[in-house]
Design an enzyme around this catalytic site. Sequence first.
Site, PDB file in Angstrom:
ATOM      1  N   GLY A  78       0.822  -1.115  -0.023  1.00  0.00           N
ATOM      2  CA  GLY A  78      -0.073  -0.044   0.010  1.00  0.00           C
ATOM      3  C   GLY A  78       0.873   1.213   0.087  1.00  0.00           C
ATOM      4  CD  GLN A  79       4.554  -0.105   1.461  1.00  0.00           C
ATOM      5  OE1 GLN A  79       3.942  -0.525   0.736  1.00  0.00           O
ATOM      6  NE2 GLN A  79       5.731  -0.742   2.029  1.00  0.00           N
ATOM      7  CB  THR A  80       3.285   6.821  -1.845  1.00  0.00           C
ATOM      8  OG1 THR A  80       2.900   7.044  -0.531  1.00  0.00           O
ATOM      9  CG2 THR A  80       2.415   7.853  -2.793  1.00  0.00           C
ATOM     10  CG  LEU A  82       4.987  -0.671  -3.302  1.00  0.00           C
ATOM     11  CD1 LEU A  82       4.901  -1.526  -2.248  1.00  0.00           C
ATOM     12  CD2 LEU A  82       5.903  -1.132  -4.369  1.00  0.00           C
TER      13      LEU A  82
END
Length: 200
Positions: A78-80, A82
């Site tokens: 969920g990191q930006t 990704l």
Amino acid sequence: MYTLLSGLYRYYTQKDEYCIVILGLDNAGKTTYLEAAKTKFTKNYKGMNPAKITTTVGLNIGQIDVFGIRLNFWDLGGQTELQSLWDKYYEECHGVIYVIDSNDRERMDESKEIFDTMIQNEHLSGVPLLVLANKQDLPDVMGVREIKPVFQQAGDLIGRRDCLTMPVSALTGEGVDEGIKWLVEAVKRNSIVRPPMEND
Ligand code: G3D
Ligand code: MG
């Protein structure tokens, strides 16, 4: 004879397969939810110790056989940096699970923003959507009543797809089976538009 037997074997063992993407900000509880679903629906699967679940980098996959079909889950990081990879999976998925950390009021706007971007994607139009207000085991979290209106501002984009927002705790497993049951019915209903893959 062999052909007949293998034909029969295939008939009884093959399952329709559906792919489900699990989306949401990092730390929302996506991987914990997938573990909880696997634990509920897989015989003898004990599940990972939640303390051992680390941040997902890239893709974490899981599979459960339930109500006569097979669900393949893609739990995406969920990191930006990704999030840009998410739309590669949209065309091929049959359902979306969007996980919200109900305990994180500070990032609620950020979560809504990426939700809106996701829901606008043309490749997801009509695809059933399960929105999870996660971490309901914690005190003073936002409830579904508070969260639902925020995410329903994108009402037009949600459109006529099957959509359910529900409270859940991935950590305790509360609400996990109801969500999966709903999703199974929804992807089956939508199978005229997005037919399943067949497996042997
Ligand atoms: P992600 O895959 O969306 O990034 P994770 O999120 O599944 O890795 O979970 C992130 C953190 O939230 C983990 O805590 C996990 O235990 C916690 N968590 C997930 N679901 C729940 C829930 O329903 N209730 C509570 N109380 N916590 C939850 P840590 O401390 O390991 O970072
Ligand atoms: Mg993860």
